[in-house]
Design an enzyme around this catalytic site. Structure first.
Site, PDB file in Angstrom:
ATOM      1  N   HIS A  81       0.802  -1.236   0.000  1.00  0.00           N
ATOM      2  CA  HIS A  81       0.000   0.000   0.000  1.00  0.00           C
ATOM      3  C   HIS A  81       0.829   1.278   0.000  1.00  0.00           C
ATOM      4  O   HIS A  81       0.306   2.346  -0.257  1.00  0.00           O
ATOM      5  CB  HIS A  81      -0.920   0.023   1.222  1.00  0.00           C
ATOM      6  N   ASP A 145      -7.627  -6.494   5.603  1.00  0.00           N
ATOM      7  CA  ASP A 145      -7.939  -5.697   4.428  1.00  0.00           C
ATOM      8  C   ASP A 145      -9.303  -6.160   3.946  1.00  0.00           C
ATOM      9  O   ASP A 145      -9.580  -7.367   3.929  1.00  0.00           O
ATOM     10  CB  ASP A 145      -6.892  -5.927   3.337  1.00  0.00           C
ATOM     11  N   ARG A 433     -13.166   0.151  -5.890  1.00  0.00           N
ATOM     12  CA  ARG A 433     -13.771   1.229  -5.107  1.00  0.00           C
ATOM     13  C   ARG A 433     -13.636   2.546  -5.829  1.00  0.00           C
ATOM     14  O   ARG A 433     -12.605   2.785  -6.460  1.00  0.00           O
ATOM     15  CB  ARG A 433     -13.017   1.358  -3.788  1.00  0.00           C
ATOM     16  N   SER A 628     -13.243   0.301   3.837  1.00  0.00           N
ATOM     17  CA  SER A 628     -12.015  -0.358   4.280  1.00  0.00           C
ATOM     18  C   SER A 628     -12.133  -1.028   5.644  1.00  0.00           C
ATOM     19  O   SER A 628     -13.015  -0.730   6.443  1.00  0.00           O
ATOM     20  CB  SER A 628     -10.933   0.716   4.329  1.00  0.00           C
TER      21      SER A 628
HETATM   22  C1  MIC Z   1      -8.771  -0.217   0.538  1.00  0.00           C
HETATM   23  O1  MIC Z   1      -8.936  -0.794  -0.527  1.00  0.00           O
HETATM   24  O2  MIC Z   1      -9.505   0.708   0.943  1.00  0.00           O
HETATM   25  C2  MIC Z   1      -7.618  -0.637   1.417  1.00  0.00           C
HETATM   26  C3  MIC Z   1      -6.647   0.456   1.457  1.00  0.00           C
HETATM   27  O3  MIC Z   1      -6.989  -1.772   0.879  1.00  0.00           O
HETATM   28  C4  MIC Z   1      -8.187  -0.944   2.802  1.00  0.00           C
HETATM   29  C5  MIC Z   1      -7.218  -1.216   3.832  1.00  0.00           C
HETATM   30  C6  MIC Z   1      -6.561  -0.013   4.393  1.00  0.00           C
HETATM   31  O4  MIC Z   1      -7.223   0.991   4.620  1.00  0.00           O
HETATM   32  O5  MIC Z   1      -5.368  -0.093   4.676  1.00  0.00           O
HETATM   33  C7  MIC Z   1      -9.218  -2.061   2.829  1.00  0.00           C
HETATM   34  O6  MIC Z   1      -9.865  -2.298   1.850  1.00  0.00           O
HETATM   35  O7  MIC Z   1      -9.443  -2.653   3.890  1.00  0.00           O
HETATM   36 FE1  SF4 Z   2      -4.790  -2.313  -2.684  1.00  0.00          FE
HETATM   37 FE2  SF4 Z   2      -7.179  -2.193  -1.490  1.00  0.00          FE
HETATM   38 FE3  SF4 Z   2      -6.808  -1.245  -3.941  1.00  0.00          FE
HETATM   39 FE4  SF4 Z   2      -6.739  -3.791  -3.570  1.00  0.00          FE
HETATM   40  S1  SF4 Z   2      -8.491  -2.470  -3.245  1.00  0.00           S
HETATM   41  S2  SF4 Z   2      -5.299  -2.628  -4.818  1.00  0.00           S
HETATM   42  S3  SF4 Z   2      -5.775  -3.955  -1.569  1.00  0.00           S
HETATM   43  S4  SF4 Z   2      -5.891  -0.482  -2.065  1.00  0.00           S
END
Ligand code: MIC
Ligand code: SF4
Length: 740
Positions: A81, A145, A433, A628
C-alpha cells in the site's frame, strides 16, 4: 474436514451449503447445536492470517503488547500500500524503499521475530500473492484488508477484519463472528465476447447496493459458476466487499484445480480432488436453492452485458450500451483522461492477456490510446510472466505506463498530473472502489469502475460514452474501424515464471531479534493501553460532528497522503473525519467547538474537548464506516476522546473495530431520531451500569435552549464485547488472558 462436515450435517439436520461446510469445520470448539444465521455469535479457528503494510503496522503494534513469542497460525505481511505511483515501476519502487525504510524495517523485523512470512515491497498486492501462494479450497482465513475475500476464488472463506481481530487469531484465541446469513447467486449460461467476470459483480452490486450484502456470505453456484476461471472468480469475490458482504465464495471445480496446478500446488489440487464433494454444496442446494439461502439471485451469463459502475459509488451500475445516454443525462464529463487497469481486483494473466489483445487489435487498425493509460500488475509472478510473453511491450506501444506491483492509484498513492485540480474530469479503472477523492484526492474527479477489457477499449476511444460492442472509431487514415472482441488465456500457455518473487521467511527462533521503534519517530509509535471504562453513565458528551450522508472509512480516516502515518496513532489522528460532511453547514472539516463557539477542524476540536477532560460523540447516517477494514477509523476517535458513535446503521467491519477498541457503537432505534440531534447538544448515555446484550440504552439530547429529547438506541454487543467495553478495549482483555 469430511468428518466435521458429516457431523455438521447431522447437527443442522439437512443438506449443507458450501459456506456452512467450511464454517462448521472451523469452529474453535465442537458445536453443541446448530447456529442461527444472522443472530448467534460463533467462535472460529481460522487457518491463516494475512496483513498488508498499511494495516499490519497497527495490528502488529497491538500484537507485540500481548506477550506471545510467536504467532499461533501461519501469518504473512505484504508491502503493497505504501508505494506511490509517479513515473513508473522501477523509479517508484526505489523511491518507496527509501521513503518507507523505517516502516519496512519495522515490519521485516517484527515479522522475523514473531514467525511471520514477509513479502517485500514490489512482491505484489496482498490478495494476488495470497491467491497465488496460500489460498486453498475449504480453508478459512482472515486478513486485515476488506478485499481479503478475493481468496474465495479458490473456494476459501476469507474475511476482511480490523487489526485487533488479527491479533486474536495470531494470539491463538478464538475469533468471533456473527453467523453470517447466506445469499445464493445462481449463474447459468456462459460469458462471451466483451463480457467478463467483473461484469458479474458489477451487476450484483447494482442489484444489492453497497449495503445489500451486510452480514452475509455470497455463494455463487450453478453451471455458469464452473465456467469462470479461478482468477475471474477471485475478481467477483474481491469486489463483494463493495456490497458489504462478509465474504463471497465459489465451489471447488476444475478451474480451481487448473489454477492450483499452474501455480505450483499440484498436491493441493490432488488433496482437494480427493474430497471434492465436501468442497461443493450438497446436491439438493443446487436443486432447491431457496430452501438454503436467505436470498437468491439468478443471472444468465449468456445475456450479461458489460457494466460501468459509478461515479462516486460502486453500486451505480449502468450497462455499457446505456452509458452514452447516462453521461448526457447526468452531465458526467464524457472525455476520458486516465484509464487504469490492474490492481488486486483485476490483474490476472487472463485479464492482462485479454486487455493486451485489444491493444494489439487497435494498433493493427491504426488506432492509439486517447487517454493516459496505466497498468498495475498484481504480483511479480504475473508481471514477470506478462513481460516474458510480450504483453508489457504491447501496452507500452500505445503509451501505456506500467506501475509497480502495488496498490498505487487504487488507494490514492498517485501523483496525478492534472492542469486544474478543480476541473470536473473523468477516469475509469478496473479497480473496485470509487468513492470521491479515493484515487487522486480530487473531489472533481468522476471515477468509474469496469472490467479491464472495457477500460482498455475506453482508453483507445478516449471517452466513456463508447460502446465497443456497437460503436466504431476513426483511425489514422480517417477510416471507421471497430475493435474486435478480446481474446486471451486463462493461464499462461508457457507456465508462470518469476526470478525473485520477493519473499522472506522468518527466523526459526526469533527470541534474540529486536524490534526497534525510535521514540521520536513520526511514523511509528508504540501503543499505550486505552483507559478502562470509569463505571458510570457517560454524561455531558459534546456533539463533535453530525455527519451527513455517505461516511466511508475514506471520509473517517483518509488514505493517500495519510498512509504514511498508519503506524503512528497520534499523528494519523489529525485526519479524523476530515472528509465527513457537517450536517449543519454542509462543509468538510469545519465543526463548531461548543467551548468557544468557533468553527474549526474536526481533529483540533476533538483535541480541545479532550484537553478539557470532556468526552465527545459522533453522529452519522446509514452504513457508517463502509469500505475499508482500517481500524484507524475506530482508534482515532478512541484516541481523541470520542466515546460513542451513534448512527442510523453500521458497516460490519467498522462496527466490530469500534467494539474492539472499547468504543460504543450505537444505532438509533427510530432512524428519524437522527433529526433530533442539534448542533449545540450535550449528550448523555444512560443505562451503561446495566449494559446487557439485547437491551437498548437511552440517549439524552440536552439542547442549548434547555429542552431535552430522550431517545432509545440499540446496540449489538454480546457479553464478551461488553467486557471489551468495560476493560477499555479487547487488547486489555487479551493481555490479561495471555499473561495467565
Ligand atoms: C482499501 O482498498 O480501501 C484498502 C486500502 O486496501 C483498505 C485497507 C486499508 O485501509 O489499509 C481495505 O480495503 O481494507
Ligand atoms: Fe490495494 Fe485495497 Fe486497492 Fe486492492 S483495493 S489494490 S488492496 S488499495
Amino acid at each position: 474436514m469430511p468428518g466435521k462436515v458429516d457431523s455438521a450435517r447431522k447437527l443442522v439436520g439437512r443438506p449443507l451449503t458450501l459456506s456452512e461446510k467450511i464454517l462448521y469445520s472451523h469452529l474453535s470448539l465442537p458445536a453443541g447445536t446448530a447456529y442461527n444465521r444472522g443472530v448467534d455469535y460463533v467462535d472460529f479457528a481460522p487457518d491463516r492470517v494475512a496483513m498488508q503494510d498499511a494495516t499490519a503496522q497497527m495490528a502488529l503494534l497491538q500484537f507485540m503488547t500481548c506477550g506471545r513469542d510467536k504467532v499461533a497460525v501461519p501469518s504473512t505481511v505484504h508491502c503493497d500500500h505504501l508505494i506511490q505511483a509517479k513515473t513508473g515501476a522501477v523509479q517508484d519502487l526505489a523511491t518507496a524503499l527509501d521513503t518507507n525504510k523505517e516502516v519496512y524495517d519495522f515490519l521485516a523485523s517484527i515479522s522475523n521475530k514473531f514467525g511471520i512470512g514477509f513479502w517485500k515491497a514490489g512482491a505484489g498486492i496482498i490478495h494476488q500473492v495470497v491467491l497465488e501462494n496460500y489460498a486453498f479450497p475449504g480453508g478459512m482465513m482472515i486478513g486485515t484488508d476488506s478485499h481479503t475475500p478475493n481468496a474465495g476464488g479458490l473456494g476459501m472463506v476469507a474475511i476482511g477484519v480490523g487489526g485487533a481481530d488479527a491479533v486474536d487469531v495470531m494470539a491463538g484465541l478464538p475469533w468471533e463472528l456473527k453467523m453470517p446469513k447466506l445469499i445464493g447467486v445462481k449463474l447459468t449460461g456462459k460469458m462471451s465476447g466483451w463480457t467478463s467476470a467483473k461484469d458479474v459483480i458489477l451487476w450484483v452490486a447494482g442489484q444489492l447496493t453497497v449495503k445489500g450484502g451486510t452480514g452475509a456470505i455470497v455463494e455463487y453456484f450453478g453451471e455458469g459458476a464452473d465456467n469462470i476461471s479461478a482468477t475471474g472468480k477471485g475478481t467477483i469475490c474481491n469486489m463483494g466487499a463493495e456490497i458489504g458482504a462478509t465474504c463471497s465464495i465459489f465451489a471447488y471445480d476444475d478451474k480451481m484445480a487448473a489454477y492450483l496446478k499452474s501455480t505450483g500446488r499440484t498436491e493441493v489440487a490432488e488433496l482437494a480432488d480427493g474430497i471434492r464433494e465436501h468442497l461443493r454444496p450438497d446436491a439438493d442446494v443446487y436443486t432447491n436453492p431457496e430452501k438454503y439461502y436467505d436470498q437468491v439471485l439468478e443471472l444468465n451469463l449468456d445475456t450479461l452485458e458489460p457494466y460501468v459502475n459509478g461515479p462516486f459509488t460502486p453500486d451505480l451500475a449502468t450497462p455499457v450500451s446505456e452509458m452514452k445516454a447516462a453521461v448526457e443525462k447526468n452531465g458526467w464529463p464524457s472525455k476520458l483522461e486516465v484509464a487504469l487497469i490492474g490492481s488486486c481486483t483485476n490483474s490476472s494473466y487472463e485479464d492482462i492477456s485479454r486487455s493486451a489483445s485489444i491493444v494489439k487489435d487497435a494498433v493493427s487498425k491504426g488506432l492509439k490510446a486517447n487517454s493516459e493509460f496505466t497498468i498495475t500488475p498484481g504480483s511479480e509472478l504475473v508481471r514477470f510472466t506478462i513481460e516474458r510473453d510480450g504483453f508489457i511491450r504491447q501496452f507500452e506501444e500505445v503509451g501505456g505506463v506500467v506501475l509497480a506491483n502495488a496498490c498505487g492509484p487504487c488507494i490514492g498513492q498517485w501523483a496525478r498530473h492534472i492542469d486544474d485540480p478543480n476541473r470536473k474530469n473523468t477516469i475509469i479503472t478496473s479497480f473496485n472502489r470509487n468513492f470521491a477523492k479515493r484515487n487522486d484526492g480530487l473531489a472533481s474527479t468522476h471515477a468509474f469502475v469496469a472490467s479491464p477489457e472495457i477500460v482498455t477499449a475506453m482508453a483507445i476511444a478516449g471517452t466513456i460514452s463508447f460502446n465497443p460492442l456497437t460503436d466504431t472509431l476513426t483511425n489514422d487514415k480517417g477510416e471507421k474501424v471497430k475493435l474486435s472482441e478480446p481474446s486471451g488465456f486463462e493461464l499462461p500457455p508457457k507456465g508462470f515464471a518469476v526470478e525473485d518473487a520477493g519473499y522472506q521467511a522468518p527466523a526459526a527462533d526469533g527470541k534474540g531479534i529486536n524490534v526497534l521503534v525510535s521514540p521520536d519517530s513520526k511514523r511509528l509509535q508504540l501503543l499505550e493501553p486505552f483507559a478502562a471504562w470509569e463505571g458510570n453513565d457517560l454524561k455531558g458528551l459534546k456533539l463533535l460532528i453530525k455527519a451527513k450522508g455517505k461516511c466511508t472509512t475514506d471520509h473517517i480516516s483518509m488514505a493517500g497522503p495519510w498512509l504514511k502515518f498508519r503506524g503512528h496513532l497520534d499523528n494519523i489522528s489529525n485526519n479524523m473525519l476530515i472528509g465527513a460532511i457537517n450536517f449543519y453547514n454542509e462543509k468538510t472539516d469545519t465543526v463548531k467547538n461548543q467551548l468557544t463557539g468557533e468553527y474549526g477542524a474536526v481533529p483540533a476540536t476533538a483535541r480541545a474537548y479532550k484537553a478539557a477532560g470532556i468526552g465527545s460523540i459522533v453522529v452519522g447516517d446509514e452504513n457508517y464506516g463502509e469500505g475499508s477494514s482500517r481500524e484507524h477509523a475506530a482508534m482515532e476517535p478512541r484516541h481523541l476522546g470520542v466515546r460513542a458513535i451513534l448512527v442510523r446503521s453500521f458497516a460490519r467491519i467498522h462496527e466490530t473495530n469500534l467494539k474492539k477498541q472499547g468504543m460504543l457503537g450505537l444505532t438509533f432505534a427510530d432512524k428519524s431520531d437522527y433529526d433530533k440531534v442539534q448542533e449545540d447538544d450535550s449528550i448523555d448515555i444512560v443505562g451503561l451500569t446495566s449494559f446487557t446484550p439485547g437491551k437498548p440504552l437511552t440517549v439524552v439530547l440536552n439542547h442549548k435552549d434547555g429542552s431535552k429529547d430522550e431517545i432509545s438506541v440499540n446496540h449489538t454487543y454480546n457479553e464478551q464485547q461488553i467486557e471489551w467495553f468495560k476493560a477499555g478495549g479487547a487488547l486489555n482483555v487479551i493481555r490479561s488472558q495471555v499473561a495467565k
